[in-house]
Design an enzyme around this catalytic site. Structure first.
Site, short mmCIF file in Angstrom:
data_model
loop_
_atom_site.label_atom_id
_atom_site.label_comp_id
_atom_site.label_asym_id
_atom_site.label_seq_id
_atom_site.Cartn_x
_atom_site.Cartn_y
_atom_site.Cartn_z
N CYS A 2 -1.65 12.95 9.40
CA CYS A 2 -1.53 13.02 10.84
C CYS A 2 -2.85 13.55 11.37
CB CYS A 2 -0.43 14.00 11.24
SG CYS A 2 1.15 13.66 10.46
N ARG A 27 -5.47 8.27 12.11
CA ARG A 27 -4.79 9.05 11.08
C ARG A 27 -3.27 8.87 11.14
NH1 ARG A 27 -8.05 12.80 8.80
NH2 ARG A 27 -6.23 13.88 8.02
N TRP A 75 2.04 10.42 11.57
CA TRP A 75 2.35 9.31 10.67
C TRP A 75 3.46 9.84 9.78
CZ3 TRP A 75 1.90 8.02 5.34
CH2 TRP A 75 1.92 6.65 5.06
N ASN A 101 -0.85 18.80 9.65
CA ASN A 101 -1.19 17.60 8.91
C ASN A 101 -1.04 17.93 7.44
OD1 ASN A 101 -2.43 15.31 7.77
ND2 ASN A 101 -4.45 16.28 7.89
N GLY A 102 -0.28 17.12 6.69
CA GLY A 102 -0.11 17.37 5.26
C GLY A 102 1.35 17.35 4.88
N GLU A 483 -11.48 -8.12 -1.86
CA GLU A 483 -11.72 -7.41 -0.61
C GLU A 483 -11.53 -8.35 0.59
OE1 GLU A 483 -11.80 -4.55 0.40
OE2 GLU A 483 -12.83 -4.59 2.30
N LYS A 487 -8.85 -7.60 3.53
CA LYS A 487 -9.23 -7.53 4.95
C LYS A 487 -8.35 -8.46 5.76
CE LYS A 487 -10.93 -4.85 5.14
NZ LYS A 487 -11.37 -3.72 4.36
N GLU A 490 -4.59 -7.17 5.88
CA GLU A 490 -4.25 -5.91 6.55
C GLU A 490 -4.38 -5.98 8.07
OE1 GLU A 490 -6.51 -2.37 5.52
OE2 GLU A 490 -8.35 -3.51 5.35
N HIS A 506 -3.58 -20.46 -14.27
CA HIS A 506 -2.54 -19.67 -14.94
C HIS A 506 -1.45 -19.26 -13.95
CE1 HIS A 506 -5.04 -19.68 -18.49
NE2 HIS A 506 -6.06 -19.35 -17.71
N LYS A 619 -5.71 5.33 8.64
CA LYS A 619 -7.09 5.30 8.16
C LYS A 619 -7.27 6.16 6.92
CE LYS A 619 -11.53 4.39 8.41
NZ LYS A 619 -11.93 3.07 7.88
O1 M6R Z 1 -11.05 6.86 2.66
P1 M6R Z 1 -10.96 6.04 1.43
O2 M6R Z 1 -12.15 5.18 1.21
O3 M6R Z 1 -10.66 6.88 0.20
O4 M6R Z 1 -9.72 5.10 1.64
C1 M6R Z 1 -9.27 4.25 0.63
C2 M6R Z 1 -8.31 3.21 1.16
O5 M6R Z 1 -7.19 3.82 1.73
C3 M6R Z 1 -8.96 2.30 2.21
O6 M6R Z 1 -10.10 1.67 1.70
C4 M6R Z 1 -7.96 1.23 2.68
O7 M6R Z 1 -7.69 0.34 1.65
C5 M6R Z 1 -8.48 0.50 3.92
N1 M6R Z 1 -7.39 0.24 4.81
C6 M6R Z 1 -9.09 -0.81 3.62
O8 M6R Z 1 -9.55 -1.48 4.75
#
Ligand code: M6R
Length: 624
Positions: A2, A27, A75, A101-102, A483, A487, A490, A506, A619
């Site tokens: 959060c 967050r 969150w 937060n936590g 990747e 992208k 997500e 396969h 994030k």
């Molecule tokens: O802050 P971090 O790089 O450790 O985060 C890792 C992943 O949570 C982050 O890369 C996530 O996969 C993103 N949403 C990708 O766009």
């Protein structure tokens, strides 16, 4: 996971907290709330389910006024998103308010104890126990009560606390979750990160585990939990106030994609200046002797950062000739890896706060590995527990989908692998010269790729309505495919899978049909011919195809095209092309990343999705 923010001073707290919460929405954003101490010494609270915009709307009809306030964007972890479960949480008498937060791991046990003592709970959250614990220990000294309460907690937390009976104070404390205190003139702030309060101040204290901050409008005192004073240097935030704003772009993600030429430049600065001079990586904190005696390198990270780690693994073996592995952080501990002497663990994280990555780091350290981290956010939890940190210098990344951080993570791993290769004397001077020259051109090449955005947009317009996509790559560009697919899925919610092109036959080839498009990474290099084979197989099954290929490649646009095909059959259409300037294959993941980011961005934008805050995502994932 959060965001928390707090203000104490002479201005109206709600406005400042709301602005800070807006910058912390990455967050979490399923509910939000604010508490202030009013001029007549009461706690006044507003909470909503939804984003900060909903809270702002509520405040228009039910305003809050006060110069001390704390706010929260949530969150959900314990308890569904609801008004009751939103923060701030209050003590039974409504005089103490807490934002958190936590995760408090022992909250069930604490809650039962507190209930037995007569406390009444109104939410399902773990956080609420903290409000009641402080109430239990409060005897007129808010800081002392917070310190006592924290001693009862297990888990990860950052708290902001205010109390109507101590109206000139705010207390903040942390363990494992990020927290900064911002310093103003006659006013002070707390926040989960610097970006939330950068508009207000560039001077902060970065709070460490089990440290407590007592804020009044005029001063900030830092102590440990025994109230011994803690000496901390003021950290001056190195980026300008407007760096966390959108700067004219429709979304942060778009802005961040466009920041890449400058960011690449900043990342290379001071580290690589001349193709004939050695790489300088002082912050790596590794002697030549240590580098020469390395027996294994283990990369670990989550999500996008893990994909960067896969590139790092490839480079470490190929260039530095050191055995290398890459593991998802959430999986590393589970397989109980064998750590030999002279094993280096390279941890990669944009935020430096990802819980799984932090746990993997601790496990590898415990097993005897040296840990170096490749990070963006300065002075994070991962930074503090690493033996060395190389910062990627990306500046704040607000968009939930990581873009510039990924590109710079790869770039930094290129620098580390080249440095290792140089020190170990295993790469030829020609190869080193060629790769360093290519890296030095990256800011310019990145700009060239951004200048082609309209072409990428036109391709996105052709494909954004399709439900499925397959991203294929091989060798060093297999991570680019993974990747690219991440992208796309997500932010656009198109179901996209990243695969090794070698695995096509396969299984995944069964998916090929006109509604599933393939993105094939087919730049020149060792695997080029094999990629041609894959493209032919896809076209032969009427699969629409976008290829990422080098400028001037005349073969790929027509590969697999069947001139006899029915005009409605995609097998007869030339392939759609995402052109990239040719570079040596070992640095191509940097150039390949950019058009794939733009493709995902424009597809998502055309679908009208919430690009900076995709559904169900946050994030920074600070829980395992
Ligand atoms: O802050 P971090 O790089 O450790 O985060 C890792 C992943 O949570 C982050 O890369 C996530 O996969 C993103 N949403 C990708 O766009």
């Amino acid at each position: 996971m959060c965001g928390i923010v707090g203000y104490i001073g002479f201005r109206q707290a709600p406005e400042i907290c709301l602005a800070g919460l807006g910058r912390l929405e990455y967050r979490g954003y399923d509910s939000a709330g604010l508490a202030v101490i009013t001029d007549n010494g009461q706690l006044d609270v507003r909470k909503v389910v939804g984003k900060i915009a909903a809270l702002r709307e509520l405040l228009q009809s039910q305003p809050l006024a006060g110069t001390i306030g704390i706010g929260h964007t949530r969150w959900a972890t314990h308890g569904k998103p609801s008004v009751e479960n939103s923060h701030p949480h209050l003590s039974c008498d409504g005089r103490i308010a807490v934002v958190h937060n936590g995760i408090i791991e022992n909250y069930q046990e604490l809650r039962s104890r507190l209930e037995a003592e007569g406390h009444t709970f109104t939410s399902q959250t773990d956080t609420e126990v903290m409000a009641h614990l402080i109430e239990k220990y409060y005897d007129g000294d808010l800081r002392a009560a917070v310190c006592r309460a924290v001693r009862d907690l297990q888990g990860a937390f950052a708290f902001g606390v205010i109390c109507a009976d101590s109206p000139g104070q705010m207390v903040a404390v942390r363990r494992f979750s990020p927290l900064v205190v911002g310093l103003g003139d006659g006013e002070n702030y707390i926040a989960s990160d610097m970006g939330a309060i950068r508009k207000e101040t560039d001077r902060v204290y970065v709070i460490a585990d089990d440290e407590v901050a007592l804020l009044t409008p005029d001063k900030v005192e830092l102590t440990d939990l025994d109230l011994n004073p803690v000496d901390r240097e003021v950290f001056v935030i190195p980026w300008p106030a407007d760096a966390a704003e959108k700067g004219g772009h429709k979304h942060f993600m778009h802005k961040e994609i466009h920041e890449q030429p400058d960011a690449i430049h900043a990342c290379l600065a001071g580290r690589l200046s001349d193709p004939d001079k050695p790489i300088v990586l002082e912050d790596l904190n590794m002697s030549e002797r240590e580098i020469k005696s390395l027996r294994k390198v283990v990369f670990t990270a989550c999500g996008t950062a893990y994909h960067a780690g896969l590139v790092g693994r490839f480079l470490t073996e190929k260039l530095a000739r050191i055995p290398a592995e890459a593991d998802l952080a959430a999986e590393l501990r589970a397989r109980d890896p064998v750590v030999l002497d002279n094993t280096l663990c390279i941890v990669i994280s944009q935020s430096g706060e990802t819980a799984d990555t932090l746990v993997a780091l601790r496990d590898m350290k415990e097993k005897g590995a040296k840990v170096i981290s490749v990070l963006n956010v300065v002075d994070s939890s991962i930074a503090r527990e690493s033996d060395g940190v190389v910062y990627i210098q990306a500046g704040p990344e607000i968009g939930v989908a990581s873009t510039k951080a990924y590109t710079l993570q790869i770039l930094t791993l290129e620098l580390i692998a080249l440095h290792f290769a140089e020190v170990r004397g295993v790469a030829s001077p020609q190869q080193l010269h060629e790769l360093k020259s290519a890296l030095l051109k990256m800011p310019e090449l990145a700009q060239t790729l951004l200048d082609r955005e309209e072409d990428v947009k036109a391709i996105a317009a052709k494909y954004y309505q399709k439900p499925n996509a397959l991203y294929l790559g091989r060798g060093i560009n297999l991570p680019s495919a993974l990747e690219g697919a991440l992208k796309m899925k997500e932010i656009s919610y198109i179901h996209a899978e990243g695969y090794s092109a070698g695995e096509m036959k396969h299984g995944p080839i069964a998916l090929i049909e006109p509604s599933c498009f393939t993105v094939a990474i087919a730049v020149h290099g060792e695997v080029y011919d094999k990629m041609i084979g894959n493209i032919m197989e896809i076209k032969a099954r009427s699969g629409p195809l976008i290829a990422v290929a080098d400028d001037g490649d005349e073969q790929i646009p027509v590969t697999g095209v069947d001139p006899q095909a029915d005009p409605d059959d995609v097998a007869g259409q030339p392939n759609d092309m995402l052109w990239v300037p040719p570079v040596p294959e070992l640095v191509s993941p940097v150039t390949v990343a950019i058009p794939l980011q733009l493709l995902a961005y424009h597809a998502a934008d055309m679908r009208g999705e919430h690009i900076d805050q995709p559904r169900n995502l946050a994030k920074t994932v600070t829980v395992e």
